[in-house]
Design an enzyme around this catalytic site. Structure first.
Site, PDB file in Angstrom:
ATOM      1  N   ASP A 141       6.479  -8.712   2.609  1.00 11.74           N
ATOM      2  CA  ASP A 141       5.666  -9.904   2.676  1.00 11.74           C
ATOM      3  C   ASP A 141       5.751 -10.424   4.113  1.00 11.74           C
ATOM      4  O   ASP A 141       6.627 -10.013   4.882  1.00 11.74           O
ATOM      5  CB  ASP A 141       6.205 -10.927   1.669  1.00 11.74           C
ATOM      6  CG  ASP A 141       5.545 -12.275   1.794  1.00 11.74           C
ATOM      7  OD1 ASP A 141       4.303 -12.332   1.727  1.00 11.74           O
ATOM      8  OD2 ASP A 141       6.265 -13.272   1.976  1.00 11.74           O
ATOM      9  N   ASP A 191       4.659 -14.273   5.421  1.00  9.17           N
ATOM     10  CA  ASP A 191       5.057 -15.682   5.518  1.00  9.17           C
ATOM     11  C   ASP A 191       6.275 -15.981   4.640  1.00  9.17           C
ATOM     12  O   ASP A 191       6.254 -15.716   3.436  1.00  9.17           O
ATOM     13  CB  ASP A 191       3.901 -16.587   5.077  1.00  9.17           C
ATOM     14  CG  ASP A 191       2.658 -16.381   5.921  1.00  9.17           C
ATOM     15  OD1 ASP A 191       2.558 -17.006   6.977  1.00  9.17           O
ATOM     16  OD2 ASP A 191       1.804 -15.574   5.512  1.00  9.17           O
ATOM     17  N   ASP A 236       9.990 -13.232  -0.369  1.00  9.92           N
ATOM     18  CA  ASP A 236      10.738 -14.484  -0.497  1.00  9.92           C
ATOM     19  C   ASP A 236      10.372 -15.287  -1.733  1.00  9.92           C
ATOM     20  O   ASP A 236      10.967 -16.334  -1.983  1.00  9.92           O
ATOM     21  CB  ASP A 236      10.480 -15.365   0.732  1.00  9.92           C
ATOM     22  CG  ASP A 236       9.019 -15.824   0.793  1.00  9.92           C
ATOM     23  OD1 ASP A 236       8.124 -14.941   0.806  1.00  9.92           O
ATOM     24  OD2 ASP A 236       8.764 -17.036   0.825  1.00  9.92           O
TER      25      ASP A 236
END
EC number: 3.1.3.18
Length: 221
Positions: free
Chosen positions: A14, A16, A177
């Site tokens: 990922d 961001d 995240d």
């Protein structure tokens, strides 16, 4: 090498909240778009809890917060376009890599592991950010939230990545995240690794039961 990498032939990240802290730039664009509409800007702290499902959902949440109700489609369209216009001016001005990211990506690349990027951010912003941070040569494939008909938590982008590289899902690792990253990875048949420092709507990512967690991506190598 971290045990989670045992038998792994492809690592997908990922963006961001995993590789970069982009909230300062995102928040500035959200604030500016709402100000253009005569609405109060939410500020960085609130925006931090809204990131992760793409820019349209981000602006939907911002409008709902500002108005105290669900916005009309027309207003959402205007707000979203305003956000895109403001963000496009410099999407990397205040965006920074998290500690250990560059070292981990360099090591994985040097080991010959193919790397991919799957983000819900509009694809037009991926290359400028990677170039500004000196990461443009690390990823063999980058998918944005508008690259396919589906985006995370749908597993389709991860399945696409695995097929692109010709690697079985069981030999792929998804690093993220948020619960959307872990859900997408699990549904795609990937192994999953979480970092706890990113954006997960105020929830501990451990609740999503990833296969492993590292405090820093440096721990991978």
């Amino acid at each position: 090498m971290h045990p989670i990498l045992d038998g792994i032939e492809l690592v997908t990240f990922d963006l961001d909240g995993t590789l970069v802290d982009s909230v300062p730039d995102l928040a500035m664009a959200v604030d500016a778009a709402l100000t253009d509409l005569g609405l109060p800007p939410p500020g960085e702290a609130r925006v931090r809890d809204w990131v992760g499902n793409g820019s349209l959902k981000l602006m939907e949440r911002a409008l709902e917060d500002a108005l105290g109700r669900v916005s009309s489609d027309a207003l959402l369209t205007r707000a979203h376009q305003g956000f895109l216009d403001h963000y496009a001016r410099d999407p990397s001005a205040h965006t920074r890599l998290y500690g250990g990211v560059r070292e981990a990506l360099d090591a994985l690349r040097d080991w010959g592991l193919p790397l991919a990027l799957v983000t819900n951010k509009p694809s037009a912003f991926i290359a400028p950010i990677l170039e500004a941070l000196g990461l443009q040569g690390h990823f063999g494939l980058c998918l944005g939230g508008d690259s396919l008909a589906q985006k995370k938590p749908d597993p389709a982008p991860l399945r696409h990545v695995a097929a692109h590289f010709g690697v079985l899902p069981a030999a792929c690792l998804m690093v993220g995240d948020s619960r959307h990253d872990i859900e997408a990875g699990r549904a795609a048949g990937f192994r999953t690794l979480a970092v706890p420092y990113g954006y997960n709507h105020g929830e501990p990512v451990l609740l999503s039961r990833p296969d492993a967690v590292v405090e820093s991506l440096w721990e991978l190598v």
